[in-house]
Design a protein around this motif. Structure first.
Motif, short mmCIF file in Angstrom:
data_model
loop_
_atom_site.label_atom_id
_atom_site.label_comp_id
_atom_site.label_asym_id
_atom_site.label_seq_id
_atom_site.Cartn_x
_atom_site.Cartn_y
_atom_site.Cartn_z
N MET A 1 19.53 60.11 19.00
CA MET A 1 18.25 60.00 18.32
C MET A 1 17.47 58.77 18.81
O MET A 1 16.28 58.86 19.03
N ILE A 2 18.19 57.67 18.98
CA ILE A 2 17.54 56.45 19.45
C ILE A 2 17.01 56.63 20.87
O ILE A 2 15.93 56.16 21.20
N GLU A 3 17.78 57.35 21.70
CA GLU A 3 17.35 57.57 23.07
C GLU A 3 16.06 58.38 23.13
O GLU A 3 15.17 58.12 23.94
N THR A 4 15.92 59.37 22.25
CA THR A 4 14.72 60.20 22.22
C THR A 4 13.51 59.37 21.80
O THR A 4 12.44 59.47 22.42
N ILE A 5 13.66 58.55 20.80
CA ILE A 5 12.56 57.70 20.33
C ILE A 5 12.19 56.69 21.40
O ILE A 5 11.00 56.44 21.66
N LEU A 6 13.18 56.11 22.06
CA LEU A 6 12.92 55.15 23.13
C LEU A 6 12.21 55.82 24.30
O LEU A 6 11.25 55.27 24.86
N THR A 7 12.62 57.03 24.66
CA THR A 7 11.98 57.77 25.75
C THR A 7 10.54 58.11 25.40
O THR A 7 9.64 57.97 26.24
N LEU A 8 10.30 58.54 24.18
CA LEU A 8 8.93 58.83 23.75
C LEU A 8 8.07 57.57 23.76
O LEU A 8 6.90 57.60 24.16
#
Length: 84
Positions: A1-8
């Protein structure tokens, strides 16, 4: 989840940076084209009866990099009698 938010977040930052850069580049390109067109129109129609501004590599570069202010500088230099 953190990776998705960071990528966005990174994608949004890159998109904003590209938008800002392309918006300014567009203005610079338009200013350069207008400066070169003014130089060519001035020489073609002999506006103000001052004679032609010599179209050299230097005068084209001044108009391309300076745009409208570059053309005004060339016009003032031509009025004084200095050619580039």
């Amino acid at each position: 989840m953190i990776e998705t938010i960071l990528t966005l977040g990174i994608a949004i930052v890159i998109a904003v940076a590209l938008w800002y850069f392309l918006k300014n580049v567009t203005k610079l390109i338009i200013n350069s084209v207008v400066g070169i067109v003014l130089l060519l129109v001035f020489n073609f129609f002999n506006i103000f009866g001052m004679g032609d501004i010599p179209i050299t590599v230097a005068s084209i570069l001044i108009c391309a990099l300076g745009g409208i202010p570059g053309f005004v500088v060339l016009l003032l230099l031509n009025a004084v009698g200095i050619t580039v």
